[in-house]
Design a protein around this motif. Sequence first.
Motif, PDB file in Angstrom:
ATOM      1  N   SER A   4      33.891  35.579  25.630  1.00  0.00           N
ATOM      2  CA  SER A   4      35.333  35.446  25.466  1.00  0.00           C
ATOM      3  C   SER A   4      36.008  36.604  26.191  1.00  0.00           C
ATOM      4  N   ARG A   5      37.221  36.374  26.574  1.00  0.00           N
ATOM      5  CA  ARG A   5      37.966  37.407  27.295  1.00  0.00           C
ATOM      6  C   ARG A   5      39.167  37.831  26.487  1.00  0.00           C
ATOM      7  N   LYS A   6      39.425  39.096  26.542  1.00  0.00           N
ATOM      8  CA  LYS A   6      40.646  39.652  25.972  1.00  0.00           C
ATOM      9  C   LYS A   6      41.324  40.407  27.105  1.00  0.00           C
ATOM     10  N   TYR A   7      42.602  40.284  27.158  1.00  0.00           N
ATOM     11  CA  TYR A   7      43.335  40.962  28.209  1.00  0.00           C
ATOM     12  C   TYR A   7      43.806  42.318  27.716  1.00  0.00           C
ATOM     13  N   ARG A   8      43.661  43.312  28.562  1.00  0.00           N
ATOM     14  CA  ARG A   8      44.108  44.673  28.286  1.00  0.00           C
ATOM     15  C   ARG A   8      44.977  45.116  29.455  1.00  0.00           C
ATOM     16  N   VAL A   9      45.930  45.956  29.177  1.00  0.00           N
ATOM     17  CA  VAL A   9      46.806  46.477  30.226  1.00  0.00           C
ATOM     18  C   VAL A   9      46.276  47.838  30.665  1.00  0.00           C
ATOM     19  N   TYR A  10      46.066  47.985  31.957  1.00  0.00           N
ATOM     20  CA  TYR A  10      45.618  49.247  32.545  1.00  0.00           C
ATOM     21  C   TYR A  10      46.647  49.667  33.588  1.00  0.00           C
ATOM     22  N   HIS A  11      46.548  50.867  34.068  1.00  0.00           N
ATOM     23  CA  HIS A  11      47.547  51.393  35.005  1.00  0.00           C
ATOM     24  C   HIS A  11      46.870  51.928  36.270  1.00  0.00           C
ATOM     25  N   PRO A  12      46.313  51.038  37.109  1.00  0.00           N
ATOM     26  CA  PRO A  12      45.669  51.505  38.342  1.00  0.00           C
ATOM     27  C   PRO A  12      46.716  51.952  39.360  1.00  0.00           C
ATOM     28  N   THR A  13      46.288  52.821  40.246  1.00  0.00           N
ATOM     29  CA  THR A  13      47.160  53.181  41.364  1.00  0.00           C
ATOM     30  C   THR A  13      47.277  51.966  42.273  1.00  0.00           C
ATOM     31  N   ASP A  14      48.277  51.970  43.124  1.00  0.00           N
ATOM     32  CA  ASP A  14      48.432  50.866  44.072  1.00  0.00           C
ATOM     33  C   ASP A  14      47.227  50.779  45.002  1.00  0.00           C
ATOM     34  N   VAL A  15      46.671  51.933  45.370  1.00  0.00           N
ATOM     35  CA  VAL A  15      45.506  51.959  46.253  1.00  0.00           C
ATOM     36  C   VAL A  15      44.312  51.284  45.576  1.00  0.00           C
ATOM     37  N   LEU A  16      44.060  51.612  44.314  1.00  0.00           N
ATOM     38  CA  LEU A  16      42.944  50.998  43.595  1.00  0.00           C
ATOM     39  C   LEU A  16      43.189  49.510  43.381  1.00  0.00           C
ATOM     40  N   ARG A  17      44.408  49.145  43.028  1.00  0.00           N
ATOM     41  CA  ARG A  17      44.742  47.734  42.827  1.00  0.00           C
ATOM     42  C   ARG A  17      44.444  46.920  44.090  1.00  0.00           C
ATOM     43  N   LYS A  18      44.830  47.475  45.237  1.00  0.00           N
ATOM     44  CA  LYS A  18      44.592  46.802  46.522  1.00  0.00           C
ATOM     45  C   LYS A  18      43.097  46.727  46.836  1.00  0.00           C
ATOM     46  N   ALA A  19      42.377  47.818  46.576  1.00  0.00           N
ATOM     47  CA  ALA A  19      40.936  47.852  46.844  1.00  0.00           C
ATOM     48  C   ALA A  19      40.202  46.834  45.980  1.00  0.00           C
ATOM     49  N   VAL A  20      40.582  46.724  44.717  1.00  0.00           N
ATOM     50  CA  VAL A  20      39.954  45.751  43.822  1.00  0.00           C
ATOM     51  C   VAL A  20      40.205  44.337  44.339  1.00  0.00           C
ATOM     52  N   ALA A  21      41.436  44.038  44.691  1.00  0.00           N
ATOM     53  CA  ALA A  21      41.762  42.699  45.188  1.00  0.00           C
ATOM     54  C   ALA A  21      40.994  42.384  46.468  1.00  0.00           C
ATOM     55  N   THR A  22      40.935  43.335  47.372  1.00  0.00           N
ATOM     56  CA  THR A  22      40.239  43.125  48.653  1.00  0.00           C
ATOM     57  C   THR A  22      38.748  42.907  48.444  1.00  0.00           C
ATOM     58  N   GLN A  23      38.119  43.786  47.664  1.00  0.00           N
ATOM     59  CA  GLN A  23      36.676  43.683  47.431  1.00  0.00           C
ATOM     60  C   GLN A  23      36.323  42.444  46.606  1.00  0.00           C
ATOM     61  N   ARG A  24      37.167  42.124  45.644  1.00  0.00           N
ATOM     62  CA  ARG A  24      36.929  40.951  44.806  1.00  0.00           C
ATOM     63  C   ARG A  24      36.948  39.685  45.655  1.00  0.00           C
ATOM     64  N   LYS A  25      37.939  39.577  46.520  1.00  0.00           N
ATOM     65  CA  LYS A  25      38.035  38.406  47.406  1.00  0.00           C
ATOM     66  C   LYS A  25      36.867  38.367  48.380  1.00  0.00           C
ATOM     67  N   ALA A  26      36.492  39.526  48.921  1.00  0.00           N
ATOM     68  CA  ALA A  26      35.381  39.586  49.884  1.00  0.00           C
ATOM     69  C   ALA A  26      34.068  39.155  49.240  1.00  0.00           C
ATOM     70  N   ASN A  27      33.914  39.429  47.942  1.00  0.00           N
ATOM     71  CA  ASN A  27      32.690  39.060  47.234  1.00  0.00           C
ATOM     72  C   ASN A  27      32.768  37.677  46.592  1.00  0.00           C
ATOM     73  N   GLY A  28      33.933  37.050  46.684  1.00  0.00           N
ATOM     74  CA  GLY A  28      34.095  35.710  46.154  1.00  0.00           C
ATOM     75  C   GLY A  28      33.961  35.608  44.645  1.00  0.00           C
ATOM     76  N   VAL A  29      34.476  36.595  43.929  1.00  0.00           N
ATOM     77  CA  VAL A  29      34.392  36.588  42.467  1.00  0.00           C
ATOM     78  C   VAL A  29      35.789  36.751  41.874  1.00  0.00           C
ATOM     79  N   ASN A  30      35.924  36.369  40.609  1.00  0.00           N
ATOM     80  CA  ASN A  30      37.212  36.569  39.948  1.00  0.00           C
ATOM     81  C   ASN A  30      37.287  38.001  39.404  1.00  0.00           C
ATOM     82  N   THR A  31      38.435  38.352  38.881  1.00  0.00           N
ATOM     83  CA  THR A  31      38.642  39.727  38.424  1.00  0.00           C
ATOM     84  C   THR A  31      37.698  40.111  37.290  1.00  0.00           C
TER      85      THR A  31
END
Length: 105
Positions: A4-31
């Motif tokens: 099961s998933r629970k959503y939590r609010v975190y406060h990443p920097t814009d740089v980390l947010r972008k890196a996560v999105a880029t790497q996640r898409k490159a690896n073909g996985v969801n968040t």
Amino acid sequence: MATSRKYRVYHPTDVLRKAVATQRKANGVNTAEFITAALTDSLPHIVQGIQALLGSPSRSKRRPARWPVGTDNIEVLRVASHATGLPQERLLLSSLALFCQKGGK
């Protein structure tokens, strides 16, 4: 079996947010899958490093201690806490424990 998933609010920097999105898409996985992979891969190393530097929190009984701490040291702890994201008390107690292990010199 899906967890099961629970959503939590975190406060990443814009740089980390972008890196996560880029790497996640490159690896073909969801968040959620990307977070699981990051925790599985990196968290044990982070915990090991922190424990090596700060020691493991003691499970023994704790009692309050009222100690004098100069305003200059309070500022040092504030800056260190801000820089590391660790609570000031944890940094002070870890510093005291490490200093005592060295013989207080």
